[in-house]
Design an enzyme around this catalytic site. Structure first.
Site, short mmCIF file in Angstrom:
data_model
loop_
_atom_site.label_atom_id
_atom_site.label_comp_id
_atom_site.label_asym_id
_atom_site.label_seq_id
_atom_site.Cartn_x
_atom_site.Cartn_y
_atom_site.Cartn_z
N ASP A 1 0.83 -1.04 0.18
CA ASP A 1 -0.24 0.14 0.27
C ASP A 1 1.17 1.50 0.20
OD1 ASP A 1 -2.96 -1.19 2.46
OD2 ASP A 1 -1.78 -1.95 -0.50
N TYR B 1 1.90 1.71 -3.55
CA TYR B 1 1.17 2.65 -4.24
C TYR B 1 0.75 4.25 -3.58
CZ TYR B 1 -3.75 2.77 -6.22
OH TYR B 1 -4.74 3.98 -6.71
N LEU C 1 7.04 -13.58 10.01
CA LEU C 1 7.28 -15.01 10.43
C LEU C 1 8.48 -15.29 10.17
CD1 LEU C 1 4.91 -17.63 11.94
CD2 LEU C 1 6.45 -16.22 13.71
N LYS D 1 -0.51 -23.17 10.62
CA LYS D 1 0.00 -22.49 10.26
C LYS D 1 -1.54 -21.53 9.71
CE LYS D 1 3.56 -18.58 8.19
NZ LYS D 1 2.19 -18.38 6.91
N LYS E 1 7.31 -22.54 18.50
CA LYS E 1 7.56 -21.20 19.18
C LYS E 1 8.20 -21.57 20.92
CE LYS E 1 3.20 -18.84 17.47
NZ LYS E 1 2.21 -17.86 18.13
N1 LIG Z 1 -0.80 -17.54 10.22
C1 LIG Z 1 -0.96 -18.50 11.70
O1 LIG Z 1 -1.24 -18.80 11.92
C2 LIG Z 1 -0.40 -17.69 12.64
C3 LIG Z 1 0.46 -16.57 12.55
C4 LIG Z 1 1.85 -16.31 13.58
C5 LIG Z 1 2.74 -14.44 12.70
O2 LIG Z 1 2.67 -14.39 12.24
C6 LIG Z 1 3.48 -14.79 14.53
C7 LIG Z 1 4.62 -12.90 14.38
C8 LIG Z 1 5.58 -13.41 15.08
F1 LIG Z 1 5.60 -11.64 14.88
C9 LIG Z 1 5.34 -13.31 16.51
C10 LIG Z 1 4.48 -14.67 16.71
C11 LIG Z 1 3.71 -15.02 15.81
O3 LIG Z 1 2.94 -15.72 15.81
C12 LIG Z 1 2.39 -16.53 14.69
N2 LIG Z 1 0.51 -17.78 15.16
C13 LIG Z 1 0.27 -17.80 14.03
N3 LIG Z 1 -0.14 -18.92 14.40
#
Ligand SMILES: NC(=O)c1cc2c(=O)c3cc(F)ccc3oc2nc1N
Length: 333
Positions: free
Chosen positions: A39, A42, A90, A121, A292
């Site tokens: 964005d 743009y 991530l 994810k 994580k």
């Molecule tokens: N798409 C997802 O299902 C998903 C995405 C993120 C993130 O983008 C994410 C970004 C950060 F900086 C930190 C934790 C995160 O944890 C996350 N956990 C998830 N389950």
């Protein structure tokens, strides 16, 4: 070149180029919900065209993006929101070997083998939700990480996101907004019946449906969400990622219950194998698994780079068509 150093000839050329470029961007963003550029890129081109057209009004045409409602207005129609803490993305890995390397680096930095919380994810788009005294007061997209778009009115039409928490707490949570596979299929059937381009995938459909100026359109699109993070764990009295997910659910926030706390890489490989095969049976799209560090104080020790947290990594599934090719080859052999 500064506008006042431009010859009329140069200005006419640059205006024509900008009008074409912004029209193409506008169509991709507005019609296909598949933005070609971020964005803020743009917006920079748009601002330049506005400046040039102000200086050289003889080159303003009725179909210039600055004149029509569609493209430009939608783009800059959504208010901007500055994120108090940047919304990071991530880091990605694409093989178990790379994931092993990440685990080794993390273990080395911490000085011990951390337990991990594994999550699916979800393939949607990231949003930040701000609750004050338990009331939803703001929702915004990630944008470029520091500045996102205000989608509060749109998010209030999403049934799975509560407008009021079960406790009157003040907290900012982050999650993923997604479109379930069934809603995606129904929507694309309708679009083809209406002679519109179908959405390429549920993620684009979710993004296009969320970032609508016309909230009634968002409401019809059957979006859903999962919450997975808060920058203020003290507000909910938790010390682990798995504990945070449990508290989110207790507060009435939607969470994905496929998460699993594990201690070794072997457990991670098993989880990845399980959801690689389960993937097509899930009601929503996933594009990988998120690993994580589970203890929140260990997350703080690991910290983050400018763009990504060091305490989390996304293992991305190979694109599905690749798997089909592999299956075919095995079959012919
Ligand atoms: N798409 C997802 O299902 C998903 C995405 C993120 C993130 O983008 C994410 C970004 C950060 F900086 C930190 C934790 C995160 O944890 C996350 N956990 C998830 N389950």
């Amino acid at each position: 070149t500064p506008v006042n150093n431009l010859t009329t000839q140069m200005a006419q050329q640059e205006i024509a180029t900008l009008q074409k470029r912004l029209t193409d961007y506008g169509v991709a963003y507005y019609e296909e919900d598949a933005p070609l550029v971020e964005d803020y890129i743009y917006d920079a081109f748009y601002a330049r065209l506005v400046l040039l057209e102000a200086q050289f009004p003889q080159f303003v045409t009725p179909d210039s993006p600055t004149q029509n409602v569609g493209g430009a207005k939608v783009k800059s129609g959504l208010a901007k929101v500055v994120h108090p803490a940047p919304m990071l993305s991530l880091g990605d890995v694409f093989s178990l070997e790379e994931l092993q390397e990440w685990d080794e680096r993390t273990t080395k930095t911490l000085g011990f083998q951390s337990e991990y919380n594994l999550e699916l994810k979800i393939d949607g788009l990231a949003v930040a939700l701000t609750y004050v005294d338990g009331k939803l007061v703001q929702a915004s997209t990630r944008g470029n990480g520091s500045i996102g778009e205000d989608v509060t009115a749109n998010v209030k039409t999403i049934r799975s996101i509560p407008q009021t928490l079960t406790e009157p707490i003040t907290i900012e949570v982050r999650g993923e907004i997604y479109m379930p596979k069934s809603s995606f299929a129904t929507l694309n059937k309708q679009r083809e019946a209406d002679g519109l381009e179908p959405f390429a995938n549920p993620r684009n459909a979710a993004a296009g449906s969320l970032r609508q100026l016309n909230v009634a359109i968002t409401k019809k699109r059957e979006l859903s969400a999962f919450v997975y993070y808060t920058a203020d764990p003290d507000a909910i009295g938790v010390t682990t990622q798995s504990g945070a997910l449990e508290r989110f659910a207790a507060l009435g926030l939607p969470t994905d219950d496929h998460n699993r706390v594990i201690a070794t890489m072997a457990d991670i490989d098993a989880y990845i194998a399980e959801y690689t095969s389960q993937r097509e049976r899930l009601a929503y799209g996933i594009d990988g698994v998120v690993v994580k560090v589970n203890q929140l104080d260990n997350q703080l020790d690991l910290g983050h780079t400018v763009k990504i947290p060091r305490w989390a990594i996304a293992y991305k599934f190979p694109p599905e068509e690749a798997l089909t090719v592999v299956r075919d080859i095995e079959w012919t052999v």
